[in-house]
Scaffold this motif. Sequence first.
Motif, PDB file in Angstrom:
ATOM      1  N   PHE A 164      18.704  -1.461 -11.050  1.00 33.51           N
ATOM      2  CA  PHE A 164      17.277  -1.208 -10.775  1.00 33.51           C
ATOM      3  C   PHE A 164      16.510  -1.101 -12.085  1.00 33.51           C
ATOM      4  O   PHE A 164      17.098  -0.947 -13.157  1.00 33.51           O
ATOM      5  CB  PHE A 164      17.105   0.086  -9.968  1.00 33.51           C
ATOM      6  N   ASP A 165      15.197  -1.224 -11.990  1.00 35.47           N
ATOM      7  CA  ASP A 165      14.343  -0.978 -13.149  1.00 35.47           C
ATOM      8  C   ASP A 165      13.966   0.493 -13.175  1.00 35.47           C
ATOM      9  O   ASP A 165      13.763   1.100 -12.121  1.00 35.47           O
ATOM     10  CB  ASP A 165      13.050  -1.800 -13.046  1.00 35.47           C
ATOM     11  N   GLN A 217      10.163   7.588 -15.508  1.00 35.97           N
ATOM     12  CA  GLN A 217      11.448   7.717 -16.212  1.00 35.97           C
ATOM     13  C   GLN A 217      11.319   7.209 -17.644  1.00 35.97           C
ATOM     14  O   GLN A 217      11.811   7.838 -18.586  1.00 35.97           O
ATOM     15  CB  GLN A 217      12.546   6.929 -15.479  1.00 35.97           C
ATOM     16  N   GLY A 220      15.767  13.230  -6.167  1.00 37.94           N
ATOM     17  CA  GLY A 220      15.804  11.781  -6.029  1.00 37.94           C
ATOM     18  C   GLY A 220      14.918  11.034  -7.007  1.00 37.94           C
ATOM     19  O   GLY A 220      14.812   9.806  -6.959  1.00 37.94           O
ATOM     20  N   GLY A 250      15.445  10.579 -10.046  1.00 39.04           N
ATOM     21  CA  GLY A 250      16.261   9.829 -11.006  1.00 39.04           C
ATOM     22  C   GLY A 250      16.362  10.486 -12.375  1.00 39.04           C
ATOM     23  O   GLY A 250      16.127   9.856 -13.405  1.00 39.04           O
ATOM     24  N   LYS A 251      16.751  11.739 -12.387  1.00 39.73           N
ATOM     25  CA  LYS A 251      16.883  12.439 -13.664  1.00 39.73           C
ATOM     26  C   LYS A 251      18.185  12.072 -14.374  1.00 39.73           C
ATOM     27  O   LYS A 251      18.253  12.049 -15.596  1.00 39.73           O
ATOM     28  CB  LYS A 251      16.850  13.964 -13.424  1.00 39.73           C
ATOM     29  N   THR A 252      19.216  11.776 -13.568  1.00 40.01           N
ATOM     30  CA  THR A 252      20.534  11.568 -14.172  1.00 40.01           C
ATOM     31  C   THR A 252      20.533  10.411 -15.163  1.00 40.01           C
ATOM     32  O   THR A 252      21.139  10.498 -16.234  1.00 40.01           O
ATOM     33  CB  THR A 252      21.581  11.300 -13.073  1.00 40.01           C
ATOM     34  N   PRO A 290      11.502   6.479  -7.307  1.00 36.95           N
ATOM     35  CA  PRO A 290      11.764   5.042  -7.359  1.00 36.95           C
ATOM     36  C   PRO A 290      11.135   4.361  -6.145  1.00 36.95           C
ATOM     37  O   PRO A 290      11.016   4.982  -5.088  1.00 36.95           O
ATOM     38  CB  PRO A 290      13.296   4.962  -7.301  1.00 36.95           C
ATOM     39  N   ARG A 316      11.305   4.017  -1.325  1.00 44.29           N
ATOM     40  CA  ARG A 316      11.756   5.165  -0.536  1.00 44.29           C
ATOM     41  C   ARG A 316      10.709   5.456   0.523  1.00 44.29           C
ATOM     42  O   ARG A 316       9.530   5.474   0.228  1.00 44.29           O
ATOM     43  CB  ARG A 316      11.901   6.402  -1.422  1.00 44.29           C
ATOM     44  N   ASP A 354      24.448  12.458  -3.190  1.00 40.80           N
ATOM     45  CA  ASP A 354      23.655  11.234  -3.144  1.00 40.80           C
ATOM     46  C   ASP A 354      24.330  10.162  -2.292  1.00 40.80           C
ATOM     47  O   ASP A 354      25.197   9.439  -2.760  1.00 40.80           O
ATOM     48  CB  ASP A 354      23.499  10.745  -4.597  1.00 40.80           C
ATOM     49  N   ARG A 399      16.954   8.750   0.715  1.00 46.43           N
ATOM     50  CA  ARG A 399      17.286   8.211  -0.600  1.00 46.43           C
ATOM     51  C   ARG A 399      17.435   6.701  -0.562  1.00 46.43           C
ATOM     52  O   ARG A 399      17.538   6.056  -1.602  1.00 46.43           O
ATOM     53  CB  ARG A 399      18.577   8.861  -1.122  1.00 46.43           C
TER      54      ARG A 399
HETATM   55  P1  ADP Z   1      17.803  13.458  -9.128  1.00 46.13           P
HETATM   56  O1  ADP Z   1      16.557  13.400  -9.949  1.00 46.13           O
HETATM   57  O2  ADP Z   1      17.580  14.118  -7.822  1.00 46.13           O
HETATM   58  O3  ADP Z   1      18.959  14.044  -9.893  1.00 46.13           O
HETATM   59  P2  ADP Z   1      19.384  11.099  -9.221  1.00 46.13           P
HETATM   60  O4  ADP Z   1      19.439  10.984 -10.687  1.00 46.13           O
HETATM   61  O5  ADP Z   1      20.591  11.601  -8.531  1.00 46.13           O
HETATM   62  O6  ADP Z   1      18.137  11.967  -8.791  1.00 46.13           O
HETATM   63  O7  ADP Z   1      18.958   9.706  -8.638  1.00 46.13           O
HETATM   64  C1  ADP Z   1      18.888   9.491  -7.247  1.00 46.13           C
HETATM   65  C2  ADP Z   1      19.315   8.078  -6.893  1.00 46.13           C
HETATM   66  O8  ADP Z   1      18.319   7.157  -7.315  1.00 46.13           O
HETATM   67  C3  ADP Z   1      20.595   7.656  -7.578  1.00 46.13           C
HETATM   68  O9  ADP Z   1      21.344   6.907  -6.671  1.00 46.13           O
HETATM   69  C4  ADP Z   1      20.106   6.821  -8.732  1.00 46.13           C
HETATM   70  O10 ADP Z   1      21.063   5.871  -9.128  1.00 46.13           O
HETATM   71  C5  ADP Z   1      18.898   6.154  -8.131  1.00 46.13           C
HETATM   72  N1  ADP Z   1      17.866   5.761  -9.092  1.00 46.13           N
HETATM   73  C6  ADP Z   1      17.557   6.377 -10.249  1.00 46.13           C
HETATM   74  N2  ADP Z   1      16.526   5.752 -10.852  1.00 46.13           N
HETATM   75  C7  ADP Z   1      16.175   4.716 -10.050  1.00 46.13           C
HETATM   76  C8  ADP Z   1      15.178   3.708 -10.120  1.00 46.13           C
HETATM   77  N3  ADP Z   1      14.334   3.650 -11.148  1.00 46.13           N
HETATM   78  N4  ADP Z   1      15.117   2.827  -9.115  1.00 46.13           N
HETATM   79  C9  ADP Z   1      15.964   2.898  -8.076  1.00 46.13           C
HETATM   80  N5  ADP Z   1      16.928   3.821  -7.945  1.00 46.13           N
HETATM   81  C10 ADP Z   1      17.037   4.740  -8.917  1.00 46.13           C
END
Ligand code: ADP
Length: 700
Positions: free
Chosen positions: A275-276, A281, A307, A309-311, A460, A463, A565, A594
């Motif tokens: 994904f982008d 982010q 959700g 995308g902090k990780t 992202p 959703r 997740d 998600r």
């Molecule tokens: P959180 O912020 O709740 O920790 P996560 O980092 O677990 O969120 O990310 C949630 C889901 O979204 C994961 O499956 C991740 O791979 C996915 N994700 C993260 N950034 C993007 C993005 N820019 N576009 C699509 N999916 C994304």
Amino acid sequence: MPKRLGGVAVDFNQQPLAALPGIGPRVAGKFAARGLETLQDLWLWLPRGYEDRTALTPIRALQAGVSAQVQGRVEAVERGFRYRPQLRVAIGDDSRSTLVLRFFHFRAQQVAQFAPGAIVRCFGTPRPGAHGLEMVHPSYRVLDADEHPLGDALDPVYPPVEGIGPATLRKLVGLALDRLPDAASLELLPPELLAGFGLPGLRESLLVLHRPPRDADVPALHAGTHPAQRRLALEELLAHQLGLRRRRIAMQRRASPALDAKGRLVEKLRKSLPFDLTAAQNRVFGEVRGDLARAHPMLRLVQGDVGSGKTVVAAMAALQAIECGKQAALMAPTELLAEQHLANLKSWLEPLGINVGWLAGKVGGKARAQVLADAASGDAQLLVGTHALMQEGVEFHDLALAIVDEQHRFGVHQRLALRDKGGAGNRVPHQLVMTATPIPRTLAMSAYADLDVSSIDELPPGRTPVQTVVLSGERRPELVERIRAACAEGRQAYWVCTVIDDSDEVVAQAAQTTYESLVAALPELRVGLVHGRMKPAEKQMVMRAFKQGDIHLLVATTVIEVGVDVANASLMIVENAERLGLAQLHQLRGRVGRGSARSSCVLLYQPPLSAMAKQRLETLRETNDGFRIAEKDLQLRGPGELLGTRQTGLAAFRVADLARDADLLPQVRAIAERLLADSPALADRVIARWVGASARYASA
Ligand code: ADP
Ligand code: MG
């Protein structure tokens, strides 16, 4: 200014309490047990309420729960010994109503006082009794024939000090107040500033609060919004702000490795992601990257809704450290979450040739020895784990970045323990903390004045917002059909169990029972169970099966609250939702929605709902916006509980209330900056007055 005595500066505000007549070592000891040691401490020991003895309320006009002063003639006296001795005195007044005074502790002499016909004046809070209103242990006086004028001011009611009666306490505070210095020596805030706010000086404010004049605005005093209270709250908030800013300045003096990597690894990761990154982010990573490149420690909080995308942002930060030949560590509050991070990070980073290590409490034997060796040698470039990461015996070769996920689950001390793993002399690693429990902006400014805050304020794309419904528990049977329908469409579902008793064992039992009944009701589905009492390996197996779609319905306790997740899950049912807090429910709900499928969350409650629980569930039904939910949470619970002093290192406030006084914060911040720049000595005195030696700030 401090007075000079014999050439030594003495801040007479700091005079010990023993300077007051009537306070010997014994009494002083009791005050000290509450942290009250100086005259100034007593000046700031503000009433928690006021009793209005300036008027008499006719008995007929009394309202349950509203304290009042009444006067009446004793009509009947009854001594009973049913379960324990008690004395009941009925008094009546001209309003031709009767009030019962009830005592459980009394002396014979007291009984004698209440002769029928005697006139009693008493103050208390009436409550409904068996025969109309009654007051339990009111303060009272039996009047003799003389005139007894009513009070001419509100009586302050002080927070109790153990071992010191209310009357004595009132007297001693009064004596301390008699020694208040003149307004100019007491005042620390520049007068032009106070004038700008239209707030009174400190001396005047203290006097108003301790001895409110007859015509004082009582409702405002009770609500804590009187200008005198605002004035004190302003100064207290300022003191805390200054303390935090000081801490930050001290932190900035320390050194950290400048992680100014070109971003070669980050680029590789970006290219490999399916994904982008969202604009948010990218922006937040830019902020993190800028911090890391400096030779001073980063201390940044990344907040972003579930959700958001902090990780992946954390992964990119780690890559900056790794590209510079250093190590990073990521700590998560639960094993489940840490495992999931491990799986994600491995899948992202191992293809780039990066060695990701794993350390949790359960890792033992050879595996443990190996990971410890890899951490110490630097072979493990990124270490993922739980609390185990900061235990003794874990040594890093060169830890340059400590990442803490869901930091509200950790105490400040734990965050610092991980940081200290990489510390040596004046050097500390950079710190990145992440949370999905957004802190309302106003609060963040105060609670995290020593942190920089970045927000991933965008989800992202693709959703669909989760639809939330609130249903009474009686409608539970309908849900079985709902689950059947969702799973027939190839979706998956969660069933979350909670019970009153939140011991692991009881919750596990409830989950087990629910699991069995759902297995029976849905024979065509594969149902899984996960709870806190299961072995990690079992949990992991069930989670993996759910993630792979081998399990349709997962019955779980709130262990799945954080981070889990599974994008294909589109239905969540939460039992006894009324028992959970807003933030927790929002977290749980974040497990669905998600993916791109339409998702829903059913909040089941057990009637009757308390007003508070109703508001919580309503809020969730109305919005998916974590920031709005956090604001509401703040409003409903107050910041103490929201942040938890343990988590933030925020000391408890004496006067200020972050929710009520939040509007003062922007000014507080501005004044703090000005004082630090122009009059640091004054800043020190403000801090000392309010935060002083009892400050329980954890040093960052
Ligand atoms: P959180 O912020 O709740 O920790 P996560 O980092 O677990 O969120 O990310 C949630 C889901 O979204 C994961 O499956 C991740 O791979 C996915 N994700 C993260 N950034 C993007 C993005 N820019 N576009 C699509 N999916 C994304
Ligand atoms: Mg997360």
